[in-house]
Design a protein around this motif. Structure first.
Motif, PDB file in Angstrom:
ATOM      1  N   THR A  39      28.320  -0.160  -8.790  1.00 25.66           N
ATOM      2  CA  THR A  39      28.016  -1.762  -9.713  1.00 25.66           C
ATOM      3  C   THR A  39      26.412  -1.976  -8.518  1.00 25.66           C
ATOM      4  OG1 THR A  39      30.546  -1.928 -10.538  1.00 25.66           O
ATOM      5  CG2 THR A  39      28.924  -3.612  -9.828  1.00 25.66           C
ATOM      6  N   ALA A  40      26.892  -1.929  -7.541  1.00 20.39           N
ATOM      7  CA  ALA A  40      25.778  -2.806  -6.119  1.00 20.39           C
ATOM      8  C   ALA A  40      24.162  -2.282  -7.046  1.00 20.39           C
ATOM      9  CB  ALA A  40      25.794  -2.797  -5.241  1.00 20.39           C
ATOM     10  N   CYS A  41      24.552  -1.160  -6.838  1.00 20.28           N
ATOM     11  CA  CYS A  41      23.274  -0.212  -7.000  1.00 20.28           C
ATOM     12  C   CYS A  41      22.835  -0.346  -8.597  1.00 20.28           C
ATOM     13  CB  CYS A  41      23.329   1.248  -7.138  1.00 20.28           C
ATOM     14  SG  CYS A  41      23.881   1.851  -5.177  1.00 20.28           S
ATOM     15  N   ALA A  42      23.001  -0.046  -9.787  1.00 20.45           N
ATOM     16  CA  ALA A  42      23.384  -0.394 -10.864  1.00 20.45           C
ATOM     17  C   ALA A  42      22.757  -2.098 -11.627  1.00 20.45           C
ATOM     18  CB  ALA A  42      24.548  -0.669 -12.231  1.00 20.45           C
ATOM     19  N   PHE A  43      23.178  -3.398 -10.935  1.00 16.67           N
ATOM     20  CA  PHE A  43      22.679  -4.524 -10.775  1.00 16.67           C
ATOM     21  C   PHE A  43      21.448  -4.677  -9.802  1.00 16.67           C
ATOM     22  CE2 PHE A  43      26.859  -5.803 -11.840  1.00 16.67           C
ATOM     23  CZ  PHE A  43      26.316  -6.625 -13.407  1.00 16.67           C
ATOM     24  N   SER A  44      20.883  -3.881  -9.003  1.00 11.13           N
ATOM     25  CA  SER A  44      19.571  -3.815  -8.117  1.00 11.13           C
ATOM     26  C   SER A  44      18.215  -3.637  -8.868  1.00 11.13           C
ATOM     27  CB  SER A  44      19.865  -2.932  -6.955  1.00 11.13           C
ATOM     28  OG  SER A  44      20.977  -3.190  -6.096  1.00 11.13           O
ATOM     29  N   VAL A  45      19.126  -2.834 -10.028  1.00 16.53           N
ATOM     30  CA  VAL A  45      17.624  -2.544 -10.764  1.00 16.53           C
ATOM     31  C   VAL A  45      18.548  -3.352 -12.365  1.00 16.53           C
ATOM     32  CG1 VAL A  45      16.981  -0.270  -9.611  1.00 16.53           C
ATOM     33  CG2 VAL A  45      18.913   0.255 -11.735  1.00 16.53           C
TER      34      VAL A  45
END
Length: 46
Positions: A39-45
């Motif tokens: 989730t953190a990676c997805a929201f970063s991009v």
């Protein structure tokens, strides 16, 4: 390159740096089992 383009590229590089920190040391399986990191990676991009 326009100033606005440079700012956008700098932000993208910052997001990539963040994602590298989140996944550093994780094996693919560990990453796929870790919903918070995904989730953190997805929201970063997004």
């Amino acid at each position: 390159m326009k100033s606005k383009d440079r700012i956008i590229i700098q932000k993208i590089i910052g997001y990539i740096d963040d994602i590298e920190k989140y996944v550093n040391g994780l094996e693919a399986k560990d990453f796929l089992d870790d919903k918070k990191t995904i989730t953190a990676c997805a929201f970063s991009v997004s």
